[in-house]
Design a protein around this motif. Structure first.
Motif, PDB file in Angstrom:
ATOM      1  N   SER A 169       0.761 -10.786  -2.619  1.00 21.24           N
ATOM      2  CA  SER A 169      -0.606 -11.154  -2.232  1.00 21.24           C
ATOM      3  C   SER A 169      -1.341  -9.967  -1.614  1.00 21.24           C
ATOM      4  CB  SER A 169      -0.578 -12.297  -1.213  1.00 21.24           C
ATOM      5  OG  SER A 169       0.083 -13.406  -1.741  1.00 21.24           O
ATOM      6  N   ILE A 172      -6.013  -7.295   0.782  1.00 28.59           N
ATOM      7  CA  ILE A 172      -6.734  -6.040   1.019  1.00 28.59           C
ATOM      8  C   ILE A 172      -8.174  -6.156   0.539  1.00 28.59           C
ATOM      9  CG2 ILE A 172      -6.882  -3.622   0.321  1.00 28.59           C
ATOM     10  CD1 ILE A 172      -3.782  -3.603   0.415  1.00 28.59           C
ATOM     11  N   LYS A 173      -8.384  -6.712  -0.636  1.00 21.01           N
ATOM     12  CA  LYS A 173      -9.744  -6.888  -1.158  1.00 21.01           C
ATOM     13  C   LYS A 173     -10.558  -7.826  -0.267  1.00 21.01           C
ATOM     14  CE  LYS A 173      -8.775  -6.022  -6.019  1.00 21.01           C
ATOM     15  NZ  LYS A 173      -9.299  -4.749  -6.247  1.00 21.01           N
ATOM     16  N   SER A 174      -9.923  -8.863   0.258  1.00 18.24           N
ATOM     17  CA  SER A 174     -10.618  -9.796   1.153  1.00 18.24           C
ATOM     18  C   SER A 174     -11.074  -9.091   2.425  1.00 18.24           C
ATOM     19  CB  SER A 174      -9.710 -10.965   1.518  1.00 18.24           C
ATOM     20  OG  SER A 174      -9.329 -11.681   0.379  1.00 18.24           O
ATOM     21  N   GLU A 196     -11.542  -5.855   2.809  1.00 24.68           N
ATOM     22  CA  GLU A 196     -12.571  -4.878   2.454  1.00 24.68           C
ATOM     23  C   GLU A 196     -13.924  -5.562   2.305  1.00 24.68           C
ATOM     24  OE1 GLU A 196     -11.085  -2.999  -1.079  1.00 24.68           O
ATOM     25  OE2 GLU A 196      -9.800  -1.603   0.055  1.00 24.68           O
ATOM     26  N   MET A 197     -13.930  -6.746   1.686  1.00 23.67           N
ATOM     27  CA  MET A 197     -15.178  -7.489   1.531  1.00 23.67           C
ATOM     28  C   MET A 197     -15.727  -7.907   2.895  1.00 23.67           C
ATOM     29  SD  MET A 197     -16.013 -10.936  -0.614  1.00 23.67           S
ATOM     30  CE  MET A 197     -15.378 -12.038   0.632  1.00 23.67           C
ATOM     31  N   GLY A 239      -2.730  -7.213  -2.724  1.00 27.33           N
ATOM     32  CA  GLY A 239      -3.986  -6.804  -3.344  1.00 27.33           C
ATOM     33  C   GLY A 239      -5.129  -7.740  -2.985  1.00 27.33           C
ATOM     34  N   ILE A 240      -4.859  -9.030  -3.023  1.00 26.08           N
ATOM     35  CA  ILE A 240      -5.877 -10.029  -2.695  1.00 26.08           C
ATOM     36  C   ILE A 240      -6.279  -9.913  -1.224  1.00 26.08           C
ATOM     37  CG2 ILE A 240      -6.321 -12.510  -2.500  1.00 26.08           C
ATOM     38  CD1 ILE A 240      -4.323 -12.839  -4.875  1.00 26.08           C
ATOM     39  N   GLU A 295     -17.274  -4.963   4.447  1.00 29.72           N
ATOM     40  CA  GLU A 295     -18.547  -4.618   3.799  1.00 29.72           C
ATOM     41  C   GLU A 295     -19.648  -5.614   4.170  1.00 29.72           C
ATOM     42  OE1 GLU A 295     -19.853  -4.127  -0.786  1.00 29.72           O
ATOM     43  OE2 GLU A 295     -17.894  -3.286  -0.217  1.00 29.72           O
ATOM     44  N   THR A 335       0.816  -1.218   0.000  1.00 27.04           N
ATOM     45  CA  THR A 335       0.000   0.000   0.000  1.00 27.04           C
ATOM     46  C   THR A 335       0.847   1.265   0.000  1.00 27.04           C
ATOM     47  OG1 THR A 335      -0.167   0.092   2.419  1.00 27.04           O
ATOM     48  CG2 THR A 335      -1.869  -1.163   1.235  1.00 27.04           C
TER      49      THR A 335
END
Length: 185
Positions: free
Chosen positions: A146, A151-153, A155-156, A148-149, A159, A37
């Protein structure tokens, strides 16, 4: 949440150093994701983790070899595990010093067990340094790529928080199945 991330990034290298004295896998992955990041430097994170990991194992070796009276209660408490490490050393040789960095539970036992033998401190330091470098670079790069994966996990999960218990159950179940398979005779 952002304040926590900024606080971790501010003191990240100190946290990484202290945590890596005793292992450091999670801290190095965290520092690698923060490097992804842009909040930390990947090269510096890997360097700090490698140095701390090396020093932690060297300290365990030193204490076990030269401070036996202080270490005796711990050593007698874990006699069976130390005997297992001696068997692994006979079977696999010095490579166990490198491989133990990846195996939870062996990280602290291997230096203690090896120090009880006439194994050379210089040879231990050589394999310990090689292992720390390989471990630091491999885990650091794995965490970085890894990032990006991961961070997206997260964030999901932020959410849809109701997925968090399911995610943890799947993670723990997978770990249990893997350990069950790995420990079969």
């Amino acid at each position: 949440m952002q304040e926590t991330i900024d606080l971790i990034a501010k003191y990240g290298y100190v946290i990484l150093f202290l945590y890596s004295l005793g292992g450091g896998f999670i801290a190095l992955v965290g520092a690698s994701v923060l490097s992804f990041t842009g909040k930390m430097d990947l090269s510096l994170s890997i360097l700090v983790a490698v140095i701390a990991n090396f020093l932690g194992d060297w300290l365990l070796f030193y204490l076990s070899r030269y401070q036996k009276t202080m270490m005796r209660p711990y050593l007698t408490k874990h006699r069976r595990k130390l005997a297992l490490v001696h068997i692994l050393m006979r079977k696999y040789g010095s490579i166990i010093i490198v491989m133990k960095k990846y195996i939870y539970g062996l990280k602290t036992l291997v230096p203690l067990a090896i120090a009880l033998t006439p194994y050379s401190l210089a040879k231990f330091n050589l394999y310990n340094a090689i292992g720390a470098i390989i471990w630091g670079v491999s885990i650091g790069l794995l965490g970085y790529f890894s990032g990006g994966i991961l961070i997206k996990s997260f964030e999901m999960l932020g959410e849809y928080p109701f997925l968090a218990p399911l995610f943890i159950a799947v993670l723990l179940g997978s770990l249990w199945l893997w350990l069950k398979q790995a420990t079969k005779k």
